[in-house]
Design a protein around this motif. Sequence first.
Motif, PDB file in Angstrom:
ATOM      1  N   THR A   1      27.583 -53.484 -12.461  1.00 61.49           N
ATOM      2  CA  THR A   1      27.947 -53.338 -13.865  1.00 61.49           C
ATOM      3  C   THR A   1      27.203 -54.354 -14.726  1.00 61.49           C
ATOM      4  O   THR A   1      27.159 -55.548 -14.409  1.00 61.49           O
ATOM      5  CB  THR A   1      29.462 -53.525 -14.039  1.00 61.49           C
ATOM      6  N   THR A   2      26.626 -53.867 -15.818  1.00 60.54           N
ATOM      7  CA  THR A   2      25.932 -54.738 -16.762  1.00 60.54           C
ATOM      8  C   THR A   2      26.887 -55.129 -17.879  1.00 60.54           C
ATOM      9  O   THR A   2      27.494 -54.265 -18.512  1.00 60.54           O
ATOM     10  CB  THR A   2      24.706 -54.022 -17.362  1.00 60.54           C
TER      11      THR A   2
ATOM     12  N   ARG B   1      34.123 -51.036 -23.812  1.00 58.43           N
ATOM     13  CA  ARG B   1      33.188 -50.191 -23.071  1.00 58.43           C
ATOM     14  C   ARG B   1      32.939 -48.912 -23.864  1.00 58.43           C
ATOM     15  O   ARG B   1      33.885 -48.228 -24.247  1.00 58.43           O
ATOM     16  CB  ARG B   1      33.762 -49.839 -21.702  1.00 58.43           C
ATOM     17  N   ALA B   2      31.685 -48.617 -24.104  1.00 53.95           N
ATOM     18  CA  ALA B   2      31.293 -47.372 -24.773  1.00 53.95           C
ATOM     19  C   ALA B   2      32.014 -47.179 -26.106  1.00 53.95           C
ATOM     20  O   ALA B   2      32.439 -46.078 -26.442  1.00 53.95           O
ATOM     21  CB  ALA B   2      31.558 -46.180 -23.859  1.00 53.95           C
TER      22      ALA B   2
ATOM     23  N   ASN C   1      33.505 -49.569 -11.694  1.00 54.64           N
ATOM     24  CA  ASN C   1      32.548 -50.118 -12.647  1.00 54.64           C
ATOM     25  C   ASN C   1      33.223 -51.056 -13.637  1.00 54.64           C
ATOM     26  O   ASN C   1      32.668 -52.070 -14.032  1.00 54.64           O
ATOM     27  CB  ASN C   1      31.857 -48.963 -13.376  1.00 54.64           C
TER      28      ASN C   1
ATOM     29  N   THR D   1      25.373 -59.555 -14.558  1.00 51.82           N
ATOM     30  CA  THR D   1      25.607 -58.405 -13.689  1.00 51.82           C
ATOM     31  C   THR D   1      26.739 -58.730 -12.730  1.00 51.82           C
ATOM     32  O   THR D   1      26.730 -59.794 -12.096  1.00 51.82           O
ATOM     33  CB  THR D   1      24.336 -58.056 -12.899  1.00 51.82           C
TER      34      THR D   1
ATOM     35  N   ARG E   1      31.632 -44.601 -11.093  1.00 56.86           N
ATOM     36  CA  ARG E   1      31.092 -44.755 -12.439  1.00 56.86           C
ATOM     37  C   ARG E   1      32.099 -45.346 -13.415  1.00 56.86           C
ATOM     38  O   ARG E   1      31.717 -46.002 -14.389  1.00 56.86           O
ATOM     39  CB  ARG E   1      30.623 -43.397 -12.954  1.00 56.86           C
TER      40      ARG E   1
ATOM     41  N   GLU F   1      25.676 -49.395  -7.836  1.00 55.97           N
ATOM     42  CA  GLU F   1      25.126 -49.641  -9.172  1.00 55.97           C
ATOM     43  C   GLU F   1      26.006 -50.689  -9.848  1.00 55.97           C
ATOM     44  O   GLU F   1      27.054 -50.360 -10.398  1.00 55.97           O
ATOM     45  CB  GLU F   1      25.101 -48.352  -9.995  1.00 55.97           C
TER      46      GLU F   1
ATOM     47  N   LYS G   1      27.805 -52.700 -20.977  1.00 54.58           N
ATOM     48  CA  LYS G   1      26.674 -52.020 -21.610  1.00 54.58           C
ATOM     49  C   LYS G   1      25.754 -51.410 -20.559  1.00 54.58           C
ATOM     50  O   LYS G   1      25.901 -51.662 -19.360  1.00 54.58           O
ATOM     51  CB  LYS G   1      25.891 -53.003 -22.494  1.00 54.58           C
ATOM     52  N   GLY G   2      24.794 -50.646 -21.031  1.00 52.61           N
ATOM     53  CA  GLY G   2      23.836 -50.016 -20.137  1.00 52.61           C
ATOM     54  C   GLY G   2      22.456 -50.606 -20.287  1.00 52.61           C
ATOM     55  O   GLY G   2      22.277 -51.790 -20.565  1.00 52.61           O
ATOM     56  N   ARG G   3      21.452 -49.743 -20.149  1.00 53.25           N
ATOM     57  CA  ARG G   3      20.069 -50.203 -20.151  1.00 53.25           C
ATOM     58  C   ARG G   3      19.615 -50.758 -21.498  1.00 53.25           C
ATOM     59  O   ARG G   3      18.623 -51.484 -21.570  1.00 53.25           O
ATOM     60  CB  ARG G   3      19.158 -49.040 -19.740  1.00 53.25           C
TER      61      ARG G   3
END
Length: 223
Positions: A213-214, A150-151, A66, A203, A62, A211, A176-178
């Motif tokens: 990374t976006t 990030r975040a 990521n 991506t 994660r 999963e 970023k996420g969704r």
Amino acid sequence: MTEEQLPITGSFPEPSAEESAAAEAVFGAQLPAARGFVAHLASSGIERGLLGPREVPRLWGRHVLNCAVVADLMRHGTSVVDVGSGAGLPGLAIAIARPDLQLHLVEPLERRVTWLKEVIDDLSLSNVSVHRARAEEMVGEIAGDYVTARAVSALSTLAAWTIPLTKPGGEVLAIKGRSAAEEIEKARKVIRKLGGVTAEIVTVGTAVLQEPTTVVRIPVRTA
């Protein structure tokens, strides 16, 4: 060792078989340094509140992997400014994966800056420097071919912190996420006003991560 410094003690999370294969592909010869970074995150990083203890089992997939795969979007030998570096994510992960890049980590909180410097020294990362400052205070002082985050904040706010630190013709790469598409829509006018070109979602890590990374990529005008 100062009073604030903490040695790496005890065990730290081993990657799963899938994560191990990904780590070898992403870090190559730098894998020992990546393992050392994870050890720091799982020990002193938790002790000092840079990450919550619940994140320990997810450090490889994660967090570290990521972030590290974002380096796939960067040209050889270029410079990177990482805004709001915190626990070195994505800055240190990128620096470990790509020794050819020059990283500038921008972080305003002293305790985080102290920790980052300790990790950099322990892992002998010669391609990283740390600046204790807010992003807006570094405009005119440093600039990168790429600026990462990030975040940190919503894209409409983040654009104002990152685009001014990007060299003409460079790119902002925000993990970023969704909500990426929604954030882009809300930030379009701000991005354009600051000199950014149309943002796009890319991506990375699809070949190695379960999963991927976006990333929101914002090219910055050359003039």
